[in-house]
Design a protein around this motif. Structure first.
Motif, PDB file in Angstrom:
ATOM      1  N   ASP A 348     -18.872  98.376  10.797  1.00 37.06           N
ATOM      2  CA  ASP A 348     -19.272  99.029   9.552  1.00 37.06           C
ATOM      3  C   ASP A 348     -19.874 100.384   9.901  1.00 37.06           C
ATOM      4  N   VAL A 349     -19.558 101.383   9.107  1.00 41.44           N
ATOM      5  CA  VAL A 349     -20.075 102.733   9.324  1.00 41.44           C
ATOM      6  C   VAL A 349     -20.641 103.243   8.007  1.00 41.44           C
ATOM      7  N   TYR A 350     -21.825 103.850   8.067  1.00 41.55           N
ATOM      8  CA  TYR A 350     -22.454 104.355   6.841  1.00 41.55           C
ATOM      9  C   TYR A 350     -23.150 105.682   7.118  1.00 41.55           C
ATOM     10  N   VAL A 351     -22.876 106.667   6.279  1.00 34.54           N
ATOM     11  CA  VAL A 351     -23.561 107.956   6.316  1.00 34.54           C
ATOM     12  C   VAL A 351     -24.367 108.082   5.027  1.00 34.54           C
ATOM     13  N   ASP A 352     -25.674 108.078   5.127  1.00 33.74           N
ATOM     14  CA  ASP A 352     -26.561 108.127   3.958  1.00 33.74           C
ATOM     15  C   ASP A 352     -26.496 109.508   3.319  1.00 33.74           C
ATOM     16  N   PRO A 353     -26.047 109.607   2.057  1.00 35.62           N
ATOM     17  CA  PRO A 353     -25.945 110.921   1.409  1.00 35.62           C
ATOM     18  C   PRO A 353     -27.308 111.536   1.075  1.00 35.62           C
ATOM     19  N   LYS A 354     -28.384 110.746   1.143  1.00 39.16           N
ATOM     20  CA  LYS A 354     -29.721 111.228   0.774  1.00 39.16           C
ATOM     21  C   LYS A 354     -30.460 111.882   1.930  1.00 39.16           C
ATOM     22  N   GLN A 355     -29.876 111.912   3.113  1.00 40.26           N
ATOM     23  CA  GLN A 355     -30.580 112.500   4.254  1.00 40.26           C
ATOM     24  C   GLN A 355     -30.722 114.008   4.077  1.00 40.26           C
ATOM     25  N   ASN A 356     -31.822 114.541   4.593  1.00 39.80           N
ATOM     26  CA  ASN A 356     -32.181 115.942   4.382  1.00 39.80           C
ATOM     27  C   ASN A 356     -31.701 116.787   5.556  1.00 39.80           C
ATOM     28  N   ILE A 357     -30.419 117.088   5.568  1.00 39.32           N
ATOM     29  CA  ILE A 357     -29.850 117.828   6.691  1.00 39.32           C
ATOM     30  C   ILE A 357     -30.311 119.281   6.708  1.00 39.32           C
ATOM     31  N   LEU A 358     -30.697 119.839   5.552  1.00 41.17           N
ATOM     32  CA  LEU A 358     -31.174 121.221   5.507  1.00 41.17           C
ATOM     33  C   LEU A 358     -32.475 121.380   6.280  1.00 41.17           C
ATOM     34  N   ALA A 359     -33.311 120.363   6.272  1.00 38.44           N
ATOM     35  CA  ALA A 359     -34.593 120.440   6.963  1.00 38.44           C
ATOM     36  C   ALA A 359     -34.481 120.071   8.441  1.00 38.44           C
ATOM     37  N   THR A 360     -33.599 119.148   8.756  1.00 36.96           N
ATOM     38  CA  THR A 360     -33.545 118.612  10.127  1.00 36.96           C
ATOM     39  C   THR A 360     -32.382 119.136  10.966  1.00 36.96           C
ATOM     40  N   SER A 361     -31.347 119.627  10.313  1.00 37.53           N
ATOM     41  CA  SER A 361     -30.100 120.003  11.002  1.00 37.53           C
ATOM     42  C   SER A 361     -29.512 118.824  11.770  1.00 37.53           C
ATOM     43  N   GLU A 362     -29.840 117.637  11.343  1.00 42.31           N
ATOM     44  CA  GLU A 362     -29.297 116.419  11.949  1.00 42.31           C
ATOM     45  C   GLU A 362     -28.507 115.648  10.909  1.00 42.31           C
ATOM     46  N   LEU A 363     -27.332 115.198  11.292  1.00 43.30           N
ATOM     47  CA  LEU A 363     -26.549 114.326  10.437  1.00 43.30           C
ATOM     48  C   LEU A 363     -26.541 112.938  11.083  1.00 43.30           C
ATOM     49  N   LYS A 364     -27.109 111.977  10.379  1.00 47.28           N
ATOM     50  CA  LYS A 364     -27.282 110.639  10.944  1.00 47.28           C
ATOM     51  C   LYS A 364     -26.175 109.700  10.474  1.00 47.28           C
ATOM     52  N   VAL A 365     -25.592 109.024  11.429  1.00 48.88           N
ATOM     53  CA  VAL A 365     -24.530 108.052  11.170  1.00 48.88           C
ATOM     54  C   VAL A 365     -25.002 106.688  11.675  1.00 48.88           C
ATOM     55  N   LYS A 366     -24.842 105.660  10.850  1.00 48.81           N
ATOM     56  CA  LYS A 366     -25.184 104.307  11.282  1.00 48.81           C
ATOM     57  C   LYS A 366     -23.894 103.526  11.471  1.00 48.81           C
ATOM     58  N   ALA A 367     -23.674 103.084  12.707  1.00 45.99           N
ATOM     59  CA  ALA A 367     -22.478 102.310  13.012  1.00 45.99           C
ATOM     60  C   ALA A 367     -22.893 100.960  13.584  1.00 45.99           C
ATOM     61  N   GLU A 368     -22.287  99.898  13.087  1.00 47.27           N
ATOM     62  CA  GLU A 368     -22.561  98.547  13.562  1.00 47.27           C
ATOM     63  C   GLU A 368     -21.239  97.857  13.876  1.00 47.27           C
ATOM     64  N   ILE A 369     -21.179  97.186  15.019  1.00 45.52           N
ATOM     65  CA  ILE A 369     -19.976  96.437  15.361  1.00 45.52           C
ATOM     66  C   ILE A 369     -20.319  94.963  15.493  1.00 45.52           C
ATOM     67  N   THR A 370     -19.403  94.132  15.040  1.00 46.13           N
ATOM     68  CA  THR A 370     -19.535  92.683  15.204  1.00 46.13           C
ATOM     69  C   THR A 370     -18.704  92.281  16.406  1.00 46.13           C
ATOM     70  N   PRO A 371     -19.343  91.830  17.495  1.00 45.60           N
ATOM     71  CA  PRO A 371     -18.589  91.547  18.717  1.00 45.60           C
ATOM     72  C   PRO A 371     -17.717  90.305  18.595  1.00 45.60           C
ATOM     73  N   VAL A 372     -16.859  90.131  19.563  1.00 49.86           N
ATOM     74  CA  VAL A 372     -16.064  88.919  19.683  1.00 49.86           C
ATOM     75  C   VAL A 372     -16.923  87.858  20.357  1.00 49.86           C
ATOM     76  N   GLY A 373     -16.945  86.667  19.808  1.00 50.21           N
ATOM     77  CA  GLY A 373     -17.744  85.593  20.383  1.00 50.21           C
ATOM     78  C   GLY A 373     -17.106  85.020  21.637  1.00 50.21           C
ATOM     79  N   THR A 374     -17.889  84.265  22.385  1.00 47.15           N
ATOM     80  CA  THR A 374     -17.411  83.617  23.617  1.00 47.15           C
ATOM     81  C   THR A 374     -17.765  82.134  23.578  1.00 47.15           C
ATOM     82  N   ALA A 375     -16.775  81.283  23.806  1.00 48.80           N
ATOM     83  CA  ALA A 375     -17.004  79.826  23.789  1.00 48.80           C
ATOM     84  C   ALA A 375     -17.531  79.381  25.143  1.00 48.80           C
TER      85      ALA A 375
END
Length: 393
Positions: A348-375
């Motif tokens: 899953d990937v999410y970029v929050d539109p409410k982040q204040n890039i004008l003040a920070t000059s940083e664009l934050k991306v949240k990425a989460e991966i669900t791994p493959v399980g192991t038996a």
């Protein structure tokens, strides 16, 4: 215009499924050694076969007096004939000194190495191996900070499970990118003119890793039978034999990597893919690390062209949907191949539109991966059944 009756055959391309070779198999072997007429110290060499190593002067004779470079390379290519291996020989006075060259080797390889085995020829007590583990994690941390992550596999030199001090738990070392192999082929130890008694089969582990998908455990029995030339009788560093299942359970709990056999099944197999950290941590197994390392490289490659690019905002200073979705799309495109290759279950990937890039000059991306399980364990409830029922007995 009319044409003659005919059978028309159109030549298509792509049916063989050929694609650009994956970089996941690119591995490294770092060792303390001597120069040959074709092999200079501190010089990186890239080889694609055991024959390439022999051409550099790393023959069976190179392994006299405690060295094991030839053996490790031979085992690497036995497990993965299509392997891609960087090698570098260095001068060093201790195991830790060799380990401290790991980042230098990775930089010379332009960050291409995904997993690296490190060996040392001199007799070494286990206390120095423990010190080398800490040094190896420092090297792995430096590599991750420089966007070239890799895993490190060390020999458990000086290991003796009969000594409580030497069989201390690796779970307490907080070295999540380092693994310790204590496996050795007992038949190899008996060969004349060689001294492998303080060597571990890290080349075997490295070759297996290079063959495995990033999500696969090297202990997968169906896929990774280790039996073959140079490895037939499982034992430990020092030439000790496996005495009981109790010993193996203890060593497994202490997070060592060794080899074992299974009742009712031919072959030799790894016990697991432990790293030197607690089993409850996210990066307790090599496949966890290889998966996150690959995702890290893919995401950075996808986003790097956008570095220092202009980013439009709306009247409230927020990111327009088109902008946030554009960055999300770049990340999704980068990770979709891992899902298709069954290296991750989902992401899953999410970029929050409410982040204040004008003040920070940083664009934050949240990425989460669900791994493959192991038996790691398969539990079966098994019992008798009377079709007539107990009341009719």
């Amino acid at each position: 215009m009319s044409t003659l009756n005919d059978v028309v055959i159109t030549k298509l391309s792509g049916g063989l499924g050929r694609r650009n070779p994956e970089q996941d198999m690119v591995s490294g072997l770092l060792f303390e050694g001597i120069a040959t007429s074709k092999l200079a110290l501190d010089k990186l060499e890239r080889i694609a076969s055991l024959e390439d190593a022999i051409a550099l002067g790393i023959t069976e004779d190179y392994d006299f007096k405690g060295q094991s470079a030839y053996y490790q390379i031979q085992q690497f290519f036995r497990m993965n004939p299509s392997g891609d291996l960087y090698i570098m020989a260095v001068a060093a006075e201790s195991y830790s000194e060799v380990v401290e060259k790991a980042m230098e080797m990775q930089e010379k390889a332009n960050g291409n190495i995904r997993q690296m085995a490190i060996i040392y020829s001199a007799s070494t007590p286990f206390s120095q191996t423990l010190a080398a583990i800490a040094k190896a994690q420092v090297q792995a941390d430096l590599a991750y900070a420089d966007y070239m992550p890799f895993e490190i596999i060390l020999e458990g030199k000086g290991f003796d499970f009969e000594s409580e001090a030497d069989s201390s738990s690796l779970a307490d070392l907080n070295s999540e990118n380092v693994s310790v192999v204590i496996a050795m082929d007992l038949d190899k130890l008996k060969e004349k003119n060689f001294n492998y008694t303080n060597s571990a089969a890290v080349g075997l582990a490295l070759g297996t890793l290079s063959k495995a998908k990033v999500s696969e455990n090297i202990a997968w029995i169906e896929k990774f039978n280790l039996t073959g030339d140079g490895f037939s009788k499982p034992g430990f560093v020092g030439g000790k034999e496996i005495k009981s299942l109790g010993d193996l359970r203890t060593l497994n709990d202490k997070r060592y990597i060794f080899t074992q056999t299974h009742t009712g099944l031919a072959g030799v197999y790894f016990n697991d893919s432990h790293t030197c950290t607690a089993g409850t941590e996210d990066f307790a197994y090599i496949e966890n690390n290889r998966t996150i390392n690959k995702a890290t490289r893919l995401l950075r490659t996808a986003l790097l062209p956008k570095l220092a690019s202009p980013v439009l905002v709306d009247i409230d200073g927020k990111l327009p949907q088109s902008v946030s979705k554009s960055f999300e799309g770049l990340c999704r495109n980068a990770l979709e191949g891992m899902v298709a290759n069954q290296e991750v279950s989902a992401f899953d990937v999410y970029v929050d539109p409410k982040q204040n890039i004008l003040a920070t000059s940083e664009l934050k991306v949240k990425a989460e991966i669900t791994p493959v399980g192991t038996a790691r364990k398969i539990k079966v409830d098994l019992g008798f059944k009377n079709p007539f029922g107990i009341d009719q007995a």
